[in-house]
Enzyme design. Structure first.
Site, mmCIF file in Angstrom:
data_model
loop_
_atom_site.group_PDB
_atom_site.id
_atom_site.type_symbol
_atom_site.label_atom_id
_atom_site.label_comp_id
_atom_site.label_asym_id
_atom_site.label_seq_id
_atom_site.Cartn_x
_atom_site.Cartn_y
_atom_site.Cartn_z
ATOM 1 C CG ASP A 34 6.387 -3.867 -5.419
ATOM 2 O OD1 ASP A 34 6.781 -4.305 -6.832
ATOM 3 O OD2 ASP A 34 5.115 -3.614 -5.273
ATOM 4 C CG HIS A 85 1.818 3.055 -12.185
ATOM 5 N ND1 HIS A 85 1.018 2.494 -12.101
ATOM 6 C CD2 HIS A 85 2.552 2.748 -10.845
ATOM 7 C CE1 HIS A 85 1.007 2.409 -10.489
ATOM 8 N NE2 HIS A 85 1.285 2.489 -9.780
ATOM 9 C CD GLU A 88 0.412 -1.840 -8.068
ATOM 10 O OE1 GLU A 88 0.843 -2.478 -7.810
ATOM 11 O OE2 GLU A 88 0.397 -1.195 -7.320
ATOM 12 C CD GLU A 102 4.797 -4.435 -9.427
ATOM 13 O OE1 GLU A 102 5.739 -5.254 -8.966
ATOM 14 O OE2 GLU A 102 4.243 -4.352 -8.788
ATOM 15 C CG ASP A 118 2.067 -5.788 -5.288
ATOM 16 O OD1 ASP A 118 1.687 -6.038 -4.426
ATOM 17 O OD2 ASP A 118 2.708 -3.959 -5.392
ATOM 18 N NE ARG A 161 -5.087 -0.180 -7.028
ATOM 19 C CZ ARG A 161 -3.017 -0.303 -7.608
ATOM 20 N NH1 ARG A 161 -2.176 0.545 -6.321
ATOM 21 N NH2 ARG A 161 -2.516 -0.560 -8.405
ATOM 22 C CD GLN A 167 -1.829 1.464 -2.263
ATOM 23 O OE1 GLN A 167 -2.365 1.153 -3.389
ATOM 24 N NE2 GLN A 167 -0.991 1.656 -3.266
ATOM 25 C CE LYS A 198 1.086 -1.899 -3.141
ATOM 26 N NZ LYS A 198 0.667 -1.838 -4.890
ATOM 27 C CB THR A 255 2.925 -11.231 -4.415
ATOM 28 O OG1 THR A 255 2.651 -10.044 -3.576
ATOM 29 C CG2 THR A 255 3.747 -10.580 -5.344
ATOM 30 C CD GLU A 257 -2.167 2.965 -13.595
ATOM 31 O OE1 GLU A 257 -1.318 4.297 -14.781
ATOM 32 O OE2 GLU A 257 -1.387 1.719 -13.366
HETATM 33 MN MN MN Z 1 3.866 -2.681 -7.143
#
Ligand code: MN
Length: 438
Positions: free
Chosen positions: A137, A144, A209, A211, A243, A247, A250, A263, A267, A383
């Protein structure tokens, strides 16, 4: 990338649904997936989307309507996994695209025999399109990266290496699922606000996420990097990818190595892979501001400058459990285009192999979260909701700082511009289930 008769916006199919305005799957698209009739227990097989139907490639191969190089490609694309077809390369992909276009075009001979190979999309179930050997990834959207940096450290800039190389980490293949995936909120270690020691508990900051999934075609032997000028010959096509990201986990685990528990629990990819060939009309110049860092020579090439970017429109929507129960429509959270990405797909693939790493057919590269420059263009909830501090309206009086149990996140993608047929990616859907209790 050159245009030919298969990109002609006036071309029509004998299948009326393929000609409907605003559809994802006109005759100019012809994306690939692996599927079977839902609940049938029959073997999975390759298929191509056309209008509201899937063209069953195993049935088409058995019908004997395709000859020569296209027939060889068809035999590979009909298999329960697309790896061998991906490995066959651009000449085989193009031969089959042209043969399918000829069969599905208005006025084509043999319509009845092809029609017998169609299966309604509403009645199929999908598998992952390939056996994925490795999943990497990337982290290649400057918008971002800047947004995330401002949430964590308002005075900081993105790390200097971001502007010099397409950053990435290796992810897990074992928990990649196809659209419709449902997964339990993960447990993990994280530091609650103000605490001096971590807890092990269900994630409290679940995020998505937005993607793209880049599917590798022919690979490269170890020690033989792929030059930027040749990179796209090693890229079969693109689908959507979510993804999912914990948080809080993470934030605690990621220093100094990469994401791990944050993560590796799920997915999700969309089932239909849109080929680079189909995306040809939507290529854009890839550029770097003159005042910005310029790529090192191995990440720079005239073709990449001329048309390295791709204008793919993207959108995120959320359907809460309450919205589902009340029959409300999904709430649109954000939208942007992949054309803003700081690094191109060719640069990602070339950089991956530049130290000698071997890629294999069916390997999966995530683009990294795709956020655009404007407000409302962010590709992750962290975000949009400023780290959970400014929850966003998701309709029906509900707000979200992070995802709640029962939330379904829906990604959509499409390309459109004057003078070209609109093509779409379908959707990528996944649902957060409650944590498994101990
Ligand atoms: Mn990602």
């Amino acid at each position: 990338m050159t245009l030919d008769h298969t990109h002609d916006p006036t071309a029509r199919s004998w299948l009326a649904a393929a000609n409907a305005a605003g559809g994802d799957f006109p005759i100019q698209n012809l994306p690939f997936a692996v599927l079977r009739r839902a609940g049938s227990g029959e073997p999975f097989r390759g298929a191509v989307a056309i209008g509201d139907q899937a063209l069953d490639l195993a049935a088409l191969a058995a019908a004997g309507l395709v000859q020569g190089a296209a027939a060889e490609a068809l035999a590979l694309a009909a298999q329960p996994q697309l790896n061998a077809f991906m490995a066959a390369g651009p000449a085989a992909w193009r031969a089959l695209r042209h043969a399918l276009f000829a069969l599905l075009r208005e006025g084509a001979a043999g319509e009845a025999a092809v029609r017998a190979c169609l299966r309604p999309l509403a009645g199929v179930e999908y598998a992952l399109p390939a056996q994925i050997g490795d999943y990497t990834d990337f982290y290649t959207s400057l918008d971002h990266a800047v947004n995330c940096m401002r949430i964590m450290r308002p005075d900081a800039d993105v790390p200097p290496n971001f502007r010099w190389l397409p950053q990435a980490y290796h992810g897990r293949v074992s928990t990649i699922g196809v659209s419709g995936q449902r997964f339990h909120r993960p447990h993990g270690q994280f530091l609650p606000p103000g605490a001096s020691a971590p807890v092990f508990a269900p994630c409290t900051a679940m995020d998505y996420e937005l993607e793209l999934a880049l599917w590798v075609g022919p690979g490269n032997p170890a020690g033989q990097p792929i030059a930027l000028a040749n990179a796209e010959q090693h890229l079969f096509g693109i689908s959507l990818l979510n993804d999912w990201s914990a948080r809080d986990i993470q934030m605690w685990e990621m220093t100094p190595l990469g994401p791990f528990h944050a993560k590796n629990f799920a997915t999700t990819v969309s089932p239909w892979i849109v080929t680079l060939e189909a995306l040809a009309p939507f290529r854009r110049p890839w550029s770097r501001d003159a005042a910005d860092v310029q790529p090192l020579p191995y990440l720079d090439a005239p073709a990449n400058r001329a048309q390295g970017a791709i204008d793919i429109q993207l959108e995120v929507a959320l359907l809460s459990e309450a919205a589902r129960a009340q029959g409300r429509a999904p709430a649109r959270l954000s939208g942007t285009s992949f054309r803003h990405q700081y690094w191109s797909v060719a640069q990602m693939l070339t950089h991956h192999t530049a130290g000698g790493c071997a890629l294999q057919p069916g390997d999966l590269l995530g683009s990294g979260t795709i956020s655009g420059p404007g407000p409302g263009e962010a590709g992750a909830l962290i975000e949009l909701a400023r780290g959970g501090q400014q929850p966003v309206d998701v309709g029906g009086g509900e707000r979200r700082g992070f995802l709640q149990d029962g939330d379904t996140v829906i990604l959509r993608g499409w390309c459109e511009k004057p003078g070209a047929a609109r093509i779409g990616f379908g959707e990528c859907r996944g649902t957060v289930l409650p944590a498994i209790s101990e």
